[in-house]
Design a protein around this motif. Sequence first.
Motif, PDB file in Angstrom:
ATOM      1  N   UNK A 116       0.301   1.691  -0.997  1.00  0.00           N
ATOM      2  CA  UNK A 116      -0.839   2.528  -0.611  1.00  0.00           C
ATOM      3  C   UNK A 116      -1.785   2.770  -1.792  1.00  0.00           C
ATOM      4  N   UNK A 117      -1.278   3.055  -3.007  1.00  0.00           N
ATOM      5  CA  UNK A 117      -2.235   3.219  -4.119  1.00  0.00           C
ATOM      6  C   UNK A 117      -3.122   1.998  -4.321  1.00  0.00           C
ATOM      7  N   UNK A 118      -2.539   0.778  -4.199  1.00  0.00           N
ATOM      8  CA  UNK A 118      -3.363  -0.430  -4.337  1.00  0.00           C
ATOM      9  C   UNK A 118      -4.407  -0.511  -3.230  1.00  0.00           C
ATOM     10  N   UNK A 172      -5.686   2.014  -1.685  1.00  0.00           N
ATOM     11  CA  UNK A 172      -6.700   3.029  -1.965  1.00  0.00           C
ATOM     12  C   UNK A 172      -7.675   2.543  -3.032  1.00  0.00           C
ATOM     13  N   UNK A 173      -7.160   1.794  -4.024  1.00  0.00           N
ATOM     14  CA  UNK A 173      -8.051   1.191  -5.021  1.00  0.00           C
ATOM     15  C   UNK A 173      -9.057   0.277  -4.329  1.00  0.00           C
ATOM     16  N   UNK A 174      -8.549  -0.556  -3.394  1.00  0.00           N
ATOM     17  CA  UNK A 174      -9.446  -1.433  -2.639  1.00  0.00           C
ATOM     18  C   UNK A 174     -10.468  -0.603  -1.864  1.00  0.00           C
TER      19      UNK A 174
END
Lengths: 292, 292, 292, 292
Positions: free
Chosen positions: B205-207, B209-211
């Motif tokens: 999920x953090x990746x 969210x970065x996208x």
Amino acid sequence: MSHPATDGRREETNSWRTRLYVIIFEADTPAGKLFDVLLLIAILLSVLVVMCESVDSLEEEHRRLLVRAEWFFTLLFTLEYGVRIACARRPIRYIFSLYGIIDLLAILPTYLIALPILEGGPSTQRLAVIRALRLLRAFRIFKLAHMLSEATALRQAIWAARAKIAVFLSFVLIAVVIVGSAMHLIEGGDIDSPGQDVDTGFDSIPESMYWAIVTMTTVGYGDVSPTTGLGKTLAACMMVLGYCMIIVPTGIVSAELANASGTPPTTQVCPECMAEGHDGDALHCKYCGGKL
Amino acid sequence: MSHPATDGRREETNSWRTRLYVIIFEADTPAGKLFDVLLLIAILLSVLVVMCESVDSLEEEHRRLLVRAEWFFTLLFTLEYGVRIACARRPIRYIFSLYGIIDLLAILPTYLIALPILEGGPSTQRLAVIRALRLLRAFRIFKLAHMLSEATALRQAIWAARAKIAVFLSFVLIAVVIVGSAMHLIEGGDIDSPGQDVDTGFDSIPESMYWAIVTMTTVGYGDVSPTTGLGKTLAACMMVLGYCMIIVPTGIVSAELANASGTPPTTQVCPECMAEGHDGDALHCKYCGGKL
Amino acid sequence: MSHPATDGRREETNSWRTRLYVIIFEADTPAGKLFDVLLLIAILLSVLVVMCESVDSLEEEHRRLLVRAEWFFTLLFTLEYGVRIACARRPIRYIFSLYGIIDLLAILPTYLIALPILEGGPSTQRLAVIRALRLLRAFRIFKLAHMLSEATALRQAIWAARAKIAVFLSFVLIAVVIVGSAMHLIEGGDIDSPGQDVDTGFDSIPESMYWAIVTMTTVGYGDVSPTTGLGKTLAACMMVLGYCMIIVPTGIVSAELANASGTPPTTQVCPECMAEGHDGDALHCKYCGGKL
Amino acid sequence: MSHPATDGRREETNSWRTRLYVIIFEADTPAGKLFDVLLLIAILLSVLVVMCESVDSLEEEHRRLLVRAEWFFTLLFTLEYGVRIACARRPIRYIFSLYGIIDLLAILPTYLIALPILEGGPSTQRLAVIRALRLLRAFRIFKLAHMLSEATALRQAIWAARAKIAVFLSFVLIAVVIVGSAMHLIEGGDIDSPGQDVDTGFDSIPESMYWAIVTMTTVGYGDVSPTTGLGKTLAACMMVLGYCMIIVPTGIVSAELANASGTPPTTQVCPECMAEGHDGDALHCKYCGGKL
């Protein structure tokens, strides 16, 4: 430059020099307007020729036509340059003015290529693109139409906001330096073994600053992008900052333009009650009814 | 901090400490302005030296010059730091202030590298980029020029819009979390076999969210992009949302600035009650009714 | 076009042609509104069919259904085209109008594919996408709702700002030509050995201009990006320029819209000279001086 | 929902149900505010747990802690869900409301994973991200602070501009369909031999529309970009269009917000001269001086 035609103390009034000067350097007379339009078309065509020359496939097919067109425009602009020097009231001043230098640079490359020593030198031939700078003369065309007032309004709004824009730009640049340095610290490879590690695009502070500008202006090429978790987090913060910061200059110029166009420029005063603020089409004072 | 020169109860008035204090900490006197400008130039040059050191090719060629320049600026800033402590009326307060900590951090790295234990430690050398933080002192330069009022106007407009911007940012963050989670669900690889599947960039999920942040701010690196049809559809919706959402903060600040600068600057004072702030077309004082 | 129903001097009043004309070409009557809505739905569905045909997997599965749907919509639009010609008061004028040509182009491709000579020609089949142009008729739907006034307000604001936008766009284009040429000079490979060097994406001025537009509009694909230090510096300058320049048109339209909606809608009429357009605080008519 | 505490005709007034209702569903009392803040913190923490679970490395290290935290929050939210149903005046209405469905969806995934049949099913586990939707409850927090009026102002400005935004969005969508179709025609590979040609990213109209949206919103991933000269030209035109079009909605909302905050809401009329348009703090008529 004052209009020499109205300057009756000089004997060359109405001579060919003065008439040429009015046509070439001014745009108030029909002949002057026509000259400016024709010159703009010639510049556009010459830029088009340089563009076509830069495309390999076109250059091979129509080499002959393109070379002839380039020489045609070079000779035309040389003639124009000569006439400008001949009829300018202060030739030295024109030669060393911005437009004078651009005009000279625009014709030099073609002659340089023709010299035997430099023949075939690719870097010389490519200098022909300097001719594109002559497009700046296109801004003169605004004198021809009613666009002048619009261009003036825009320039005034930007000029009025110059201090705010300077504050904004210096803030952006400081943010770019600090974030760029931080990303170099986070993402930059091990500097002990230069040459071995992969180029992450953050190997030096200038490269990191290039990335910071690409990111902050929301261009985002993707040729350089963070790979570590901390780097991505910092990048995300910077994007939100850049996304929010576009607001500030936009708001500044909007407010300037809104103020500029909202102020009624009438300064008429009622002769009876001395009231001000009348509309441009008012015949009577809107407060006391007196004739304006 | 009150001006010690006007504080006649202290015996050190007009002493060297007071004079140094006025020069170093204030910018109202010619000497103070000169000091600030010179300090800013020194900071810019020292940042430039750190930048050059980070470029491998430059560092190898001019290693000697760069090391000398770094030591010169380090000693200069150490001297400045010492004088600031010496002449500050409350040295402890300065040392633990934001600028005091930055000033200390800016000179520490060079000394740390010189220690025998850490010699050659690359991470220590790279800490020199902390010096870039000193650029924040550049904001002091705004005190020197008429930019101060512009910077104040900008700060006030942003401050007045802080609640609206907070609402906007929380909306953006919630959208980022929800869309990021949804994209992880849609595009994330099969989590049963971690390690085998290709990294799609949506593996956590953090990746994702970065996208989502990269997309919503219209930066769009392209290092992570959706590949499935459903993912592309959701991404397209999010882009249109992000494209439309930039409107909201822009409109907010524009309106704030327009209101701020739209206030009529009438300086008329009521002759009876001395009240100010009347409209331009007022005939009577709006507070006491007296004729203006 | 005047309403033929109110034109009592023609014998075909209330005939089938007039009634069809009112339904098909106008949107004031309930039948006309219903026709426009149904037509819009038919256009949307036909565009959807063309979209599905372009997706290989869908096309293979439901080839039969899609072909039938395409023929259904083609025949439907052919019927509509025939009726429009039949009931138009000046058929020739309709046929050569913008919408007439689009209507014809929308039905032609299906018939062309059916011809034996062109059978299987892929380029012909793909021409069916021309049907998407019929979506322009969707703008007619604005006549149906209260959106008309909103669309008009938008159009007026854009129209009022047309001169400013033209100045802005010509500035952008000149910047694109000059920066594109400069990048070709900096980043373009050695033109002596075309074919050998790697395509950097700056091999010709048109390609460099494409890059300049991609960068200046902050799209930033990343398919072409500078690699040399000088190129990156120039690119960074251009990005900041493009980032700042979006301000100008935004500010222009904001100010136009603010002015447009800021005009006080006072509907006061002078009782003596019947003039309108007085300010909200006017006591006397500004044209004749009569008391309001 | 009317406040049951003020509804004296029901016997359960001041009972535990009413008191719980006031705490859980309302935010006017101190207990209600405290509950909302605690709930928001719990939601944020539960979302954080789901995020950590999605990161492989974290999940392997702290599997036990994460599973326990997930069960803790699931049981907590199940308790909250039960109490909400128990104290709601119309439980059925709550269950089928938007928030009721989200509350249920947020607790279901954990129970589903625990079922023996679905054990280890990755798609079920990943459904836990649905919990992120509960973040929408964060908007309730705006009721707690003075942000409410700001959020209302924003919502009103967007609501007032809804027709203009609809016109704008429909224009964008029509442009996306038409340009997407055109790019499919220009850049799409030879459709005779599907499977052989390289996927250019323009192989179907939906894919081309995805590209058109990525380009028009200036995101510009670069995963799909035109390669032919004609395609690049059309893309450049579309970028300039998209770059210019962001102006329109920005201007709309700016003008709405400027009008909203600029309009003085005073409707006071002078009792003597009947003049209007007084400031909110006016005590006397600014035209005749009469007491307001």
